[in-house]
Design an enzyme around this catalytic site. Structure first.
Site, PDB file in Angstrom:
ATOM      1  N   ASN A   1       0.662  -0.918   0.010  1.00  8.78           N
ATOM      2  CA  ASN A   1      -0.088  -0.013  -0.169  1.00  8.78           C
ATOM      3  C   ASN A   1       0.796   1.184  -0.107  1.00  8.78           C
ATOM      4  O   ASN A   1       1.472   1.698   1.010  1.00  8.78           O
ATOM      5  CB  ASN A   1      -0.804  -0.223   1.099  1.00  8.78           C
ATOM      6  N   TRP A   2       1.024   1.890  -1.070  1.00 13.27           N
ATOM      7  CA  TRP A   2       1.688   3.070  -1.264  1.00 13.27           C
ATOM      8  C   TRP A   2       1.464   4.236  -0.602  1.00 13.27           C
ATOM      9  O   TRP A   2       1.886   5.255  -0.415  1.00 13.27           O
ATOM     10  CB  TRP A   2       2.350   3.303  -2.667  1.00 13.27           C
ATOM     11  N   LYS A   3       0.083   4.250  -0.420  1.00  9.73           N
ATOM     12  CA  LYS A   3      -0.537   5.547   0.277  1.00  9.73           C
ATOM     13  C   LYS A   3      -0.357   6.727  -0.563  1.00  9.73           C
ATOM     14  O   LYS A   3      -0.277   6.500  -1.841  1.00  9.73           O
ATOM     15  CB  LYS A   3      -0.038   5.684   1.771  1.00  9.73           C
TER      16      LYS A   3
ATOM     17  N   HIS B   1      -9.792   1.344   4.642  1.00 11.88           N
ATOM     18  CA  HIS B   1      -8.260   1.432   5.406  1.00 11.88           C
ATOM     19  C   HIS B   1      -8.750   2.328   6.516  1.00 11.88           C
ATOM     20  O   HIS B   1      -9.329   3.381   6.398  1.00 11.88           O
ATOM     21  CB  HIS B   1      -7.338   1.841   4.312  1.00 11.88           C
TER      22      HIS B   1
ATOM     23  N   GLU C   1      -7.084   4.781   7.409  1.00 13.11           N
ATOM     24  CA  GLU C   1      -6.927   6.131   7.060  1.00 13.11           C
ATOM     25  C   GLU C   1      -7.912   6.663   6.481  1.00 13.11           C
ATOM     26  O   GLU C   1      -8.436   8.112   6.709  1.00 13.11           O
ATOM     27  CB  GLU C   1      -5.704   6.305   6.289  1.00 13.11           C
TER      28      GLU C   1
ATOM     29  N   GLU D   1      -5.917  -4.820  10.275  1.00 11.47           N
ATOM     30  CA  GLU D   1      -4.931  -3.808  10.515  1.00 11.47           C
ATOM     31  C   GLU D   1      -5.074  -3.004  11.727  1.00 11.47           C
ATOM     32  O   GLU D   1      -5.709  -2.163  11.925  1.00 11.47           O
ATOM     33  CB  GLU D   1      -4.799  -2.713   9.422  1.00 11.47           C
TER      34      GLU D   1
ATOM     35  N   GLY E   1       2.260   2.219  10.906  1.00 11.19           N
ATOM     36  CA  GLY E   1       3.077   3.157  10.656  1.00 11.19           C
ATOM     37  C   GLY E   1       3.753   3.689  11.888  1.00 11.19           C
ATOM     38  O   GLY E   1       4.584   4.787  11.994  1.00 11.19           O
TER      39      GLY E   1
ATOM     40  N   SER F   1       2.810  -2.341  10.366  1.00 13.74           N
ATOM     41  CA  SER F   1       4.394  -2.397  10.730  1.00 13.74           C
ATOM     42  C   SER F   1       4.889  -3.753  10.280  1.00 13.74           C
ATOM     43  O   SER F   1       5.939  -4.129  11.234  1.00 13.74           O
ATOM     44  CB  SER F   1       4.890  -1.901  12.232  1.00 13.74           C
TER      45      SER F   1
ATOM     46  N   GLY G   1       2.761  -1.208   4.182  1.00 16.61           N
ATOM     47  CA  GLY G   1       2.630   0.319   3.954  1.00 16.61           C
ATOM     48  C   GLY G   1       4.259   0.633   3.791  1.00 16.61           C
ATOM     49  O   GLY G   1       4.714   0.483   2.602  1.00 16.61           O
TER      50      GLY G   1
HETATM   51  P1  PGA Z   1       2.521   0.306   7.738  1.00 17.92           P
HETATM   52  O1  PGA Z   1       1.162   0.499   7.219  1.00 17.92           O
HETATM   53  O2  PGA Z   1       3.278  -0.970   7.063  1.00 17.92           O
HETATM   54  O3  PGA Z   1       3.293   1.293   7.283  1.00 17.92           O
HETATM   55  O4  PGA Z   1       2.192   0.196   9.161  1.00 17.92           O
HETATM   56  C1  PGA Z   1       0.036  -0.531   6.898  1.00 17.92           C
HETATM   57  C2  PGA Z   1      -1.076  -0.082   6.073  1.00 17.92           C
HETATM   58  O5  PGA Z   1      -1.559   1.053   6.476  1.00 17.92           O
HETATM   59  O6  PGA Z   1      -1.604  -0.866   5.308  1.00 17.92           O
END
Ligand code: PGA
Length: 253
Positions: free
Chosen positions: A9-11, A96, A98, A168, A174, A214, A235
Site C-alpha cells: 500500500n503505497w498510500k 483502510h 486512514e 490492521e 506506521g 508495521s 505500507g
Molecule cells: P505500515 O502500514 O506497514 O506502514 O504500518 C500498513 C497499512 O497502512 O496498510
C-alpha cells in the site's frame, strides 16, 4: 485452498516517475521470488494504475486505494470502480483505517463501496482494525465484530468469497509497533470464527485474511507462520523494493 497474498500500500507517496521506477524494480525482483500459490499486489495512487498495469506483466496485481460507491455522476474529484477496472487494476482497498479516520468513512458507506467494487469485478481488500483506546479498554472484539457485521456480512456467500480481508490494528500502522504473532493470530482466529458462524466452515477456510501494521522483513516470517494469517498488507516497507521483496520471499523460506 485459500490464497496467500502480499499486498503493498503505497498510500499518498511517489510521483509518476518515482512510481514507475520503484515498480519496475519490484517486478524484476519479485518475478524470481514468488511461489506458485502466492499473489503479489501493489495498491497505488490513481495516477499510477494504468502504467503499472502495463508493466505488471502478469507478475503483480494492481490495486487502487479507494473507489466511489456510486456508478458515475457529479462527484467532483472522485474515481469510480468502473474507471479503476478500465486501467487494468484488479483490486481495491476498502475501509483502510486512514479512510475511516480522515475521510469519515463508515461501515455503512464501506458496505456499498464493496458492492460496487464487486459489480465491476474488482477484488475488495476490506480492512478492519481497532484503535489503541479500543485495544486498551478491551472493546476490540466488539469493534471488529461490528465492522464485519455492518461492512461485509450483508454480502451473499458467492460475493463474500470474492473478498480479501485485512486485519490492521490502527495502533500498529506506521508506528513501528507490530502486533505480536500471538496477538495477530488471536484476532485472525476470531475473524475466521465469525466468518464461519455467518457463512459456514468451507467459506471461512477459504477466506484470505492478511495482517497489516508495521510488517517488515524481520517480523514477516513469524507473522505469516501463524495458521490463520495468509499474508500481509504492507505500507512503509512497500516503498523499498528490497524490503518488499524480502517480505514476499518469506513465504518461500
Ligand atoms: P505500515 O502500514 O506497514 O506502514 O504500518 C500498513 C497499512 O497502512 O496498510
Amino acid at each position: 485452498m485459500r490464497k496467500k497474498i502480499v499486498a503493498g500500500n503505497w498510500k499518498m507517496n511517489l510521483d509518476y516517475n518515482e512510481g514507475i521506477s520503484l515498480f519496475s524494480e519490484i517486478v524484476n525482483m519479485v518475478r524470481d521470488e514468488r511461489s506458485g500459490d502466492q499473489s503479489v499486489v501493489i495498491c497505488a495512487p490513481f495516477i499510477h494504475l494504468n502504467s503499472l498495469s502495463q508493466l505488471a506483466a502478469g507478475v503483480i496485481g494492481i490495486g487502487a486505494q479507494n473507489s466511489h460507491q456510486q456508478e458515475s455522476g457529479a462527484f467532483t474529484g472522485e474515481v469510480s470502480a468502473k474507471m479503476i477496472k478500465s486501467t487494468g487494476a484488479t483490486h481495491v482497498l476498502v475501509g483502510h483505517s486512514e479512510r475511516r479516520q480522515y475521510f469519515a468513512e463508515t461501515d455503512q458507506l464501506l458496505a456499498s463501496k464493496t458492492v460496487t467494487a464487486l459489480q465491476h469485478n474488482l477484488t475488495p481488500i476490506f480492512c478492519i482494525g481497532e484503535t489503541l483506546d479500543e485495544r486498551n479498554n478491551g472493546s476490540y472484539y466488539q469493534v471488529l465484530e461490528t465492522q464485519l457485521n455492518d461492512g461485509l456480512f450483508h454480502l451473499d456467500e458467492a460475493d463474500f468469497r470474492r473478498v480479501v480481508l485485512a486485519y490492521e490494528p490502527v495502533w500498529a500502522i506506521g508506528t513501528g509497533l507490530t502486533a505480536t504473532p500471538e496477538q495477530a493470530q488471536d484476532i485472525h482466529a476470531f475473524i475466521r470464527a465469525k466468518i464461519e458462524a455467518k457463512y459456514g466452515m468451507a467459506v471461512s477456510d477459504d477466506t484470505t485474511i492478511l495482517y497489516g501494521g508495521s510488517c517488515n522483513p524481520s517480523n514477516a516470517a513469524q507473522l505469516f507462520a501463524q495458521k490463520d494469517i495468509d499474508g500481509g498488507l504492507i505500507g512503509g516497507a512497500s516503498l523499498k523494493s528490497r524490503d518488499f521483496t524480502d517480505i514476499v520471499k518469506t513465504f518461500n523460506s
